[in-house]
Scaffold this motif. Structure first.
Motif, PDB file in Angstrom:
ATOM      1  N   ASN A   1      39.168  54.812  56.129  1.00  0.00           N
ATOM      2  CA  ASN A   1      40.507  55.077  56.656  1.00  0.00           C
ATOM      3  C   ASN A   1      41.207  53.827  57.179  1.00  0.00           C
ATOM      4  N   GLY A   2      40.971  52.707  56.556  1.00  0.00           N
ATOM      5  CA  GLY A   2      41.644  51.480  56.958  1.00  0.00           C
ATOM      6  C   GLY A   2      43.001  51.365  56.275  1.00  0.00           C
ATOM      7  N   PRO A   3      43.736  50.318  56.617  1.00  0.00           N
ATOM      8  CA  PRO A   3      45.088  50.168  56.080  1.00  0.00           C
ATOM      9  C   PRO A   3      45.136  50.054  54.550  1.00  0.00           C
ATOM     10  N   CYS A   4      44.134  49.442  53.943  1.00  0.00           N
ATOM     11  CA  CYS A   4      44.240  49.162  52.501  1.00  0.00           C
ATOM     12  C   CYS A   4      43.101  49.733  51.665  1.00  0.00           C
ATOM     13  N   ASN A   5      42.210  50.525  52.253  1.00  0.00           N
ATOM     14  CA  ASN A   5      41.052  51.005  51.472  1.00  0.00           C
ATOM     15  C   ASN A   5      41.490  51.647  50.161  1.00  0.00           C
ATOM     16  N   ALA A   6      42.414  52.587  50.263  1.00  0.00           N
ATOM     17  CA  ALA A   6      42.804  53.359  49.075  1.00  0.00           C
ATOM     18  C   ALA A   6      43.460  52.447  48.050  1.00  0.00           C
ATOM     19  N   HIS A   7      44.299  51.540  48.530  1.00  0.00           N
ATOM     20  CA  HIS A   7      45.018  50.669  47.602  1.00  0.00           C
ATOM     21  C   HIS A   7      44.073  49.722  46.869  1.00  0.00           C
ATOM     22  N   ARG A   8      43.127  49.140  47.602  1.00  0.00           N
ATOM     23  CA  ARG A   8      42.202  48.198  46.960  1.00  0.00           C
ATOM     24  C   ARG A   8      41.404  48.908  45.858  1.00  0.00           C
ATOM     25  N   LEU A   9      40.875  50.069  46.170  1.00  0.00           N
ATOM     26  CA  LEU A   9      40.062  50.776  45.178  1.00  0.00           C
ATOM     27  C   LEU A   9      40.908  51.237  44.007  1.00  0.00           C
ATOM     28  N   SER A  10      42.118  51.625  44.310  1.00  0.00           N
ATOM     29  CA  SER A  10      43.000  52.115  43.259  1.00  0.00           C
ATOM     30  C   SER A  10      43.337  50.995  42.268  1.00  0.00           C
ATOM     31  N   LEU A  11      43.612  49.807  42.787  1.00  0.00           N
ATOM     32  CA  LEU A  11      43.937  48.682  41.897  1.00  0.00           C
ATOM     33  C   LEU A  11      42.700  48.256  41.102  1.00  0.00           C
ATOM     34  N   ARG A  12      41.558  48.271  41.756  1.00  0.00           N
ATOM     35  CA  ARG A  12      40.308  47.910  41.071  1.00  0.00           C
ATOM     36  C   ARG A  12      40.010  48.924  39.954  1.00  0.00           C
ATOM     37  N   ARG A  13      40.290  50.195  40.231  1.00  0.00           N
ATOM     38  CA  ARG A  13      40.069  51.223  39.212  1.00  0.00           C
ATOM     39  C   ARG A  13      41.055  51.039  38.056  1.00  0.00           C
ATOM     40  N   PHE A  14      42.294  50.711  38.403  1.00  0.00           N
ATOM     41  CA  PHE A  14      43.286  50.432  37.348  1.00  0.00           C
ATOM     42  C   PHE A  14      42.756  49.346  36.422  1.00  0.00           C
ATOM     43  N   SER A  15      42.237  48.265  37.017  1.00  0.00           N
ATOM     44  CA  SER A  15      41.717  47.160  36.213  1.00  0.00           C
ATOM     45  C   SER A  15      40.557  47.630  35.335  1.00  0.00           C
ATOM     46  N   TYR A  16      39.671  48.430  35.895  1.00  0.00           N
ATOM     47  CA  TYR A  16      38.512  48.927  35.128  1.00  0.00           C
ATOM     48  C   TYR A  16      38.979  49.778  33.946  1.00  0.00           C
ATOM     49  N   GLU A  17      39.926  50.644  34.192  1.00  0.00           N
ATOM     50  CA  GLU A  17      40.367  51.570  33.133  1.00  0.00           C
ATOM     51  C   GLU A  17      41.264  50.862  32.117  1.00  0.00           C
ATOM     52  N   GLN A  18      42.132  49.986  32.637  1.00  0.00           N
ATOM     53  CA  GLN A  18      43.064  49.274  31.764  1.00  0.00           C
ATOM     54  C   GLN A  18      42.310  48.369  30.789  1.00  0.00           C
ATOM     55  N   GLY A  19      41.180  47.836  31.242  1.00  0.00           N
ATOM     56  CA  GLY A  19      40.435  46.900  30.394  1.00  0.00           C
ATOM     57  C   GLY A  19      39.360  47.563  29.535  1.00  0.00           C
ATOM     58  N   ALA A  20      39.236  48.887  29.648  1.00  0.00           N
ATOM     59  CA  ALA A  20      38.128  49.566  28.954  1.00  0.00           C
ATOM     60  C   ALA A  20      38.188  49.358  27.442  1.00  0.00           C
ATOM     61  N   TRP A  21      39.401  49.348  26.890  1.00  0.00           N
ATOM     62  CA  TRP A  21      39.487  49.204  25.425  1.00  0.00           C
ATOM     63  C   TRP A  21      38.983  47.846  24.964  1.00  0.00           C
ATOM     64  N   VAL A  22      39.179  46.826  25.791  1.00  0.00           N
ATOM     65  CA  VAL A  22      38.690  45.495  25.407  1.00  0.00           C
ATOM     66  C   VAL A  22      37.165  45.497  25.416  1.00  0.00           C
ATOM     67  N   ARG A  23      36.591  46.115  26.440  1.00  0.00           N
ATOM     68  CA  ARG A  23      35.126  46.176  26.497  1.00  0.00           C
ATOM     69  C   ARG A  23      34.584  47.016  25.343  1.00  0.00           C
ATOM     70  N   ARG A  24      35.306  48.087  24.993  1.00  0.00           N
ATOM     71  CA  ARG A  24      34.872  48.874  23.826  1.00  0.00           C
ATOM     72  C   ARG A  24      34.966  48.025  22.566  1.00  0.00           C
ATOM     73  N   ALA A  25      36.045  47.230  22.475  1.00  0.00           N
ATOM     74  CA  ALA A  25      36.258  46.438  21.256  1.00  0.00           C
ATOM     75  C   ALA A  25      35.160  45.391  21.071  1.00  0.00           C
ATOM     76  N   ILE A  26      34.733  44.774  22.148  1.00  0.00           N
ATOM     77  CA  ILE A  26      33.718  43.720  21.971  1.00  0.00           C
ATOM     78  C   ILE A  26      32.302  44.268  22.052  1.00  0.00           C
ATOM     79  N   GLY A  27      32.165  45.474  22.602  1.00  0.00           N
ATOM     80  CA  GLY A  27      30.824  46.050  22.730  1.00  0.00           C
ATOM     81  C   GLY A  27      30.288  46.400  21.358  1.00  0.00           C
ATOM     82  N   SER A  28      28.987  46.224  21.168  1.00  0.00           N
ATOM     83  CA  SER A  28      28.471  46.423  19.826  1.00  0.00           C
ATOM     84  C   SER A  28      28.389  47.902  19.489  1.00  0.00           C
TER      85      SER A  28
END
Lengths: 254, 340, 202
Positions: free
Chosen positions: B304-331
């Motif tokens: 319940n800190g000032p930025c907990n939700a925002h930090r995790l949300s942006l990190r999740r965005f990065s994880y999901e947004q980049g998933a296709w690249v990881r799929r593309a290079i993954g064997s």
């Protein structure tokens, strides 16, 4: 400042330096948000290369015109920035768009730096020679990524092709004649047609190995865009961010 | 950036370990020996080291976010380059520490997924906002300064792969700290608005720095596995005292006022008054100081800190947004249709 | 703030499908010509091409680096890590393909390149490497088939940059910081304060 902005060689250098500054500005924003940690790190190293190349060129101009390199980088009027609109186009953190954009610009800059270093100016050539190997590395990596992503299956191919489709129309403006204070027919920007042909050929060669297609056109000389100070709205957004902290205390040391 | 504030969960010796091997293991550590991956180790040690390295790795990549917000606004070419390189280092530290964790048995993908879904934690200090350039200076001076103190002790730990990695990381922390110090010195030697910016940021980060080392250890911490097995080698209070002894006089010499503050839900300061407890004990050489608000610490750590939700949300965005690249290079996975 | 970073995301309840880890590679860097290659770290990459690129752009730029070598983690065979330094054995022979040998100078230290030996298999390679290189000064041996060790030199592919990289190292700030501090503090209190720096890195 005036002397620099009206000198044809300085203007040509500024066009490349401003491309590098704004490209580095947009790309460095990816640091910490890349699609995989290893490539996040590698892409950030390239963004630092871009910013460093901008700095090398600003320092060259700063010495020649007795200006502080940060003043050149941050304190011109927006109309006197000569980057093309492609560099500041936001990618919305779409990796396909970021890679395609970086690649199209990197190939252009590689040729542009070669052209600058061929001008009879030993000091300029020395600066360009520091940029060239790093630029070549960047082109090599980006070509490899385009080929890899273009041939990595339908999902990836479609994303890269879509990014190409969105960006190819803007790419021709890389070749816009820079400098709103200079006549548009100034022939200092020599070899524009030849450079476009060489750039297009290099791009097409990589595309042909990557299961991708795009066509590019060299715009009319009279067409005016970012290089002549008529920037898209996204440039102004980026510029506001770029200068936000400096504006807190103008003239201060940071 | 940050060796974690006491991330070592209470470890229970499960009792199923071979007592002779356990005794040998503990004697080796008590003799100052180091553990290498091929050695016998208790399960609780392996799990504890995994938890510690994973928490540390998570902290690095979440720690890249608050400072990352300022790369586009850095006020000179050199600062822009330095901040980009600094944030890049954090990602690099995350990558190295995830590898240490991977070798202890958990996949990186699982760790990233657990992080963004809130199943694992990261260092609490990254749940606070960085609303001005002054905050960037303070994060690099105070938080990286605290991290160096902590990580120097972590490099004296017993687990070889973590020690190796920590030594490499500390080499880069030296740059982060010096660059932060340079920024603070520049702002405090600058214009009135630069000084105000710096003081305001100091008010926000001083209490966070005190909390950085975590709450006081239990009195018998030396006999618990975390310290007995040299997963941590110094108590939180002792590190905090060293931090205050170093930074309080430095801050005052710079012209900064060390305030007791209250903050609103956004983590912004609503009132500030000088810390009257701040006194140097000439005999011990230690500075006394007002304890930070530990209720706030627990509130933030629970999410319940000032930025907990925002930090995790942006990190999740990065994880999901980049998933296709990881799929593309993954064997072997590229021909699969995108996840529905 | 950069606009994407400010955005409030509306995430689905289900996280996107997993993306399994790619291959594990180990990197050793060389600080200057003729110096031994020393362990720098490891990374994940799907294939050698990307492993080499990632290695250069990360470990090649962390500290001075003129060359690096990379191998797949599965190609390494490690002998036991002794509490005491290893003694040479008596395994000899020169038959078989080449293996690169790395040795660990102390527990918690970094593996570094020692040389090469020949052997028909990894077990024999470890035994022969111990005989050849054990000098009472290291605790563990690693062998990697020499043809599975991939070299990148700064001459073939740019590693270390030509532009000024002072901005990313502590030494780029030390002088300026000292000058600024000594305008404010006397030398003694500055030196006291500096004690907590990581000295060898400033």
């Amino acid at each position: 400042m005036e002397a620099m902005l009206t000198n044809p060689l300085a203007v040509l250098i500024l066009a490349h330096a401003d491309d590098k500054l704004l490209l580095g500005h947009v790309q460095s924003d990816w640091t910490g948000l890349g699609p995989l940690l290893e490539e996040d790190i590698a892409a950030s190293a390239m963004a630092q290369d871009d910013l460093s190349h901008a700095l090398i060129l600003y320092q060259f101009l700063g010495e020649r015109y007795e200006l502080d390199s940060d003043v050149i980088a941050f304190e011109r009027e927006p109309v006197d920035y000569m980057c093309c609109d492609l560099v500041t186009k936001p990618d919305e953190f779409d990796w396909a768009e970021a890679v395609v954009k970086r690649w199209l610009i990197a190939e252009f800059t590689g040729m542009g730096i070669d052209r600058l270093s061929a001008i009879e100016d030993k000091e300029l050539a020395a600066r360009c020679n520091r940029i060239k190997p790093e630029q070549a590395l960047q082109i090599k990596h980006l070509q490899a990524w385009i080929k890899r992503l273009g041939t990595a299956g339908p999902e990836s191919q479609e994303r890269i092709q879509a990014a190409l489709d969105r960006l190819s129309g803007l790419a021709g403006m890389l070749f816009e004649v820079p400098g709103q204070r200079l006549p548009v027919n100034d022939d200092f920007c020599c070899g524009r047609d030849e450079m476009f042909k060489a750039w297009d050929a290099s791009i097409q060669e990589t595309l042909s190995q990557s299961n991708l297609k795009a066509s590019f056109a060299l715009p009319e000389r009279s067409l005016i865009g970012g290089r002549r100070g008529t920037h898209a709205s996204h440039f102004h957004d980026q510029f506001d961010e770029l200068t936000e902290v400096r504006r807190v205390s103008p003239g201060a040391s940071w | 950036m940050s060796g974690a504030a006491n991330p070592v969960k209470p470890l229970e010796q499960t009792g199923h370990e071979d007592p002779d091997k356990l005794a040998e293991f503990e004697q080796h550590i008590a003799n100052g020996g180091l553990i290498e991956p091929g050695d016998w180790m208790p399960d609780a040690y392996r799990m504890g080291m995994l938890g510690m390295a994973e928490h540390h790795a998570n902290s690095e990549i979440i720690g890249a976010l608050p400072e990352g917000e300022w790369i586009t606004r850095a006020p000179s070419m050199r600062r822009k380059l330095a901040l980009t390189a600094k944030v890049q280092d954090e990602v690099g530290h995350g990558q190295m520490l995830y590898r240490v964790s991977q070798e202890l048995g958990k996949s990186r993908d699982d760790m990233l997924r657990d992080l963004v879904m809130g199943k694992t934690k990261y260092h609490n200090c990254f749940n606070y906002p960085a609303p001005t350039w002054g905050d960037i200076a303070m994060i690099q001076w105070l938080i990286d300064g605290a991290a160096i103190m902590n990580q120097k002790t972590l490099a004296d730990g017993a687990y070889g792969p973590y020690v190796r990695t920590m030594n490499r990381i500390n080499m880069e922390e030296a740059f982060h700290f010096k660059s932060g110090e340079d920024m603070v010195l520049t702002l405090m030697s600058g214009t009135k608005s630069q000084k105000n910016m710096c003081q305001d940021a100091f008010d926000r980060w001083w209490p966070v720095s005190l909390m950085f080392f975590g709450p006081a250890d239990k009195p018998d911490a030396e006999n618990k596995p975390a310290m007995k097995w040299r997963m941590k080698v110094e108590k939180n209070d002792s590190l905090r005292q060293r931090f205050v002894d170093r930074f309080a006089p430095a801050a005052m010499d710079l012209g900064l006022i060390i305030n007791i503050v209250t903050k609103n839900e956004q983590g912004l300061v609503t009132s500030a008054s000088p810390d009257e407890e701040l006194v140097l004990n000439e005999e011990t050489g230690n500075w006394s100081f007002t304890d930070p608000d530990w209720d706030e610490f627990w509130r933030v750590i629970r999410g319940n800190g000032p930025c907990n939700a925002h930090r995790l949300s942006l990190r999740r965005f990065s994880y999901e947004q980049g998933a296709w690249v990881r799929r593309a290079i993954g064997s072997g996975t590229t021909s699969l249709p995108p996840a529905a | 703030m950069s606009k994407i970073r400010e955005r409030q995301f509306d995430h689905e309840s289900e996280l996107t499908a997993p993306t399994p880890d790619t291959e594990h590679w180990i990197i050793y860097t060389q600080k200057k010509p003729e110096a031994p290659f020393k362990w720098a770290g490891s990374l994940n990459a799907p294939d050698l091409e990307l492993a080499m690129q990632f290695a250069g752009e990360h470990y090649g730029l962390d500290e001075a680096c003129v060359a690096f070598v990379v191998h797949h983690a599965d190609q390494a065979t490690d002998g036991p890590c002794g509490i005491e330094p290893l003694e040479p054995g008596n395994a000899n022979g020169t038959d078989g393909p080449s293996w690169s040998v790395f040795t660990l100078p102390r527990r918690g230290g970094n593996l570094q390149q020692a040389g090469t030996i020949n052997a028909a298999d990894a077990e024999t390679a470890l035994a022969r490497a111990t005989t050849t290189f054990a000098d009472g000064k290291f605790h563990q041996v690693r062998v990697v088939p020499s043809d599975q060790l991939f070299l990148c030199t700064g001459e073939s592919t740019l590693i270390w940059r030509l532009h000024d990289m002072d901005y990313k190292f502590a030494k780029g700030y030390s002088k300026g910081v000292r000058a600024k501090w000594t305008r404010i503090r006397d030398k003694q209190s500055y030196e006291e304060y500096r004690k907590e720096d990581i000295h060898k890195h400033f």
